[in-house]
Design an enzyme around this catalytic site. Structure first.
Site, PDB file in Angstrom:
ATOM      1  N   CYS A  18     -24.627  57.880  38.455  1.00 54.67           N
ATOM      2  CA  CYS A  18     -24.697  58.065  37.009  1.00 54.67           C
ATOM      3  C   CYS A  18     -23.342  58.426  36.402  1.00 54.67           C
ATOM      4  O   CYS A  18     -23.062  58.046  35.273  1.00 54.67           O
ATOM      5  CB  CYS A  18     -25.778  59.059  36.616  1.00 54.67           C
ATOM      6  N   HIS A 130     -28.043  64.899  35.999  1.00 53.51           N
ATOM      7  CA  HIS A 130     -27.790  63.516  35.582  1.00 53.51           C
ATOM      8  C   HIS A 130     -26.708  63.509  34.503  1.00 53.51           C
ATOM      9  O   HIS A 130     -26.732  64.343  33.594  1.00 53.51           O
ATOM     10  CB  HIS A 130     -29.107  62.930  35.046  1.00 53.51           C
TER      11      HIS A 130
END
Length: 182
Positions: A18, A130
């Site tokens: 990510c 994330h």
């Protein structure tokens, strides 16, 4: 042509890369950074670390600044990558809320926003974090989260501020990517 809208570049999530997707989405460019480039940054950070830990067999996979198999790069890799491109990072003071971020200021100051949010997957069994990029494209702030199927354009400044306040209230971190020294 002035009437044509610029296509928004948006990479989708793959494994735990990510941060790679976030950087490419932030710069609106495929391969602005590559996995190999981020690995080199992470290795350099490890070599320069004065508090280097002892090697273990797991060190082959679980490196100090990333996971060699899945990615999962840390904040140090983000900062070093942005600095390579002439950007600086300001860690937003969560006590101030999103109202203190100048979202309507000149685009030559605030390049974009990077979020690091807690996530739970697989029914809450897997907890992780994330990375998400927010970027202004043609005067419209967009959520370029690689978990989304497409970029999400915020309707107005109030909507993005509400989103950022929600991120802060759930334990997320807000990092301001500034052009130059910030």
């Amino acid at each position: 042509m002035d009437n044509e809208r610029k296509l928004i570049y948006h990479e989708r999530q793959r494994l735990q890369f990510c941060l790679l997707h976030t950087l490419n989405n932030l710069f609106q460019e495929k391969d602005a950074f590559t996995r190999a480039h981020l690995d080199v940054i992470a290795e350099k950070l490890d070599l320069e670390d004065p508090n280097k830990t002892a090697w273990t067999p797991l060190s082959v996979i679980f490196k100090p600044h990333h996971n060699a198999l899945t990615g999962n790069y840390d904040i140090n890799v983000l900062i070093a990558a942005l600095e390579e491109r002439g950007k600086s990072v300001i860690w937003h003071d969560r006590r101030c809320g999103a109202s203190s971020i100048d979202l309507d200021g000149p685009e030559d100051k605030l390049f974009g926003i990077v979020l690091n949010v807690p996530v739970r997957r697989y029914g809450g069994l897997w907890r992780s974090r994330h990375w998400i990029a927010l970027r202004r494209v043609e005067r419209v702030w967009c959520n370029l989260d690689s978990d989304l199927s497409a970029p999400y354009p915020f309707k107005n400044t109030e909507e993005i501020r509400g989103f950022l306040d929600g991120v802060i209230s759930t334990g997320g971190e807000v990092l301001l990517a500034m052009n130059g020294e910030g």
